[in-house]
Motif scaffolding. Structure first.
Motif, PDB file in Angstrom:
ATOM      1  N   TRP A 168       5.085   1.774   0.223  1.00  0.00           N
ATOM      2  CA  TRP A 168       6.044   2.506  -0.569  1.00  0.00           C
ATOM      3  C   TRP A 168       6.862   3.572   0.030  1.00  0.00           C
ATOM      4  N   ILE A 169       5.925   4.493   0.975  1.00  0.00           N
ATOM      5  CA  ILE A 169       6.617   5.414   1.570  1.00  0.00           C
ATOM      6  C   ILE A 169       7.539   5.138   2.325  1.00  0.00           C
ATOM      7  N   GLY A 170       7.397   3.986   3.261  1.00  0.00           N
ATOM      8  CA  GLY A 170       8.369   3.401   4.315  1.00  0.00           C
ATOM      9  C   GLY A 170       9.594   2.905   3.468  1.00  0.00           C
ATOM     10  N   ASP A 173       0.835  -1.079   0.195  1.00  0.00           N
ATOM     11  CA  ASP A 173      -0.013  -0.211   0.130  1.00  0.00           C
ATOM     12  C   ASP A 173       0.881   1.457  -0.061  1.00  0.00           C
ATOM     13  N   LEU A 174       0.348   2.412   0.045  1.00  0.00           N
ATOM     14  CA  LEU A 174       0.909   3.672  -0.101  1.00  0.00           C
ATOM     15  C   LEU A 174       2.202   3.773   1.086  1.00  0.00           C
ATOM     16  N   ALA A 175       1.406   3.473   2.197  1.00  0.00           N
ATOM     17  CA  ALA A 175       2.288   3.551   3.431  1.00  0.00           C
ATOM     18  C   ALA A 175       3.578   2.527   3.305  1.00  0.00           C
ATOM     19  N   GLY A 216      10.457   4.046   0.625  1.00  0.00           N
ATOM     20  CA  GLY A 216      11.427   5.100   0.248  1.00  0.00           C
ATOM     21  C   GLY A 216      12.134   5.725   1.421  1.00  0.00           C
ATOM     22  N   LEU A 217      11.579   5.843   2.657  1.00  0.00           N
ATOM     23  CA  LEU A 217      12.384   6.491   3.811  1.00  0.00           C
ATOM     24  C   LEU A 217      13.535   5.535   4.080  1.00  0.00           C
TER      25      LEU A 217
END
Length: 110
Positions: A88-90, A84-86, A92-93
């Protein structure tokens, strides 16, 4: 051999081993089980050589961080794992953290 190439090999071997872990079905299937063991042995052997040249904190941060991202992407491709979006963001971080650690931290041994 360049320690950063050895670290890349360790990461790839760990991702292969972890991917095969699911396919081993609890170590009930021989070939995937052998791939798991070989993958982890190669990974840890390479890590042991890397630690002669790169500090343990940097080595482990890069190995675990990139390993998390690569195994998640591998699970997405091979096993249809949803991200999910979270997620993908995680990821990336995590990548950003590895880059900051290596490019800007004095702890890195370049």
């Amino acid at each position: 051999m360049n320690p950063w190439l050895l670290l890349a090999l360790a990461i790839v071997a760990e991702v292969v081993g972890t991917s095969a872990l699911k396919a081993s079905d609890g170590f009930t299937r021989l070939l995937p089980s052998v791939v798991v063991v070989v993958g982890y042995v190669v990974s840890f052997y390479c890590l042991s050589l890397v630690l002669r040249h790169i500090p343990v904190g940097i080595t482990y941060a890069v190995w675990s961080g990139l390993g998390i991202v690569l195994i998640t992407l591998t699970a997405f491709v091979l096993y249809g794992q949803r991200i999910d979006l979270a997620g993908w963001i995680g990821m990336g971080l995590i990548i950003a953290g590895v880059l900051v650690l290596n490019l800007f931290s004095r702890a890195s041994a370049h």
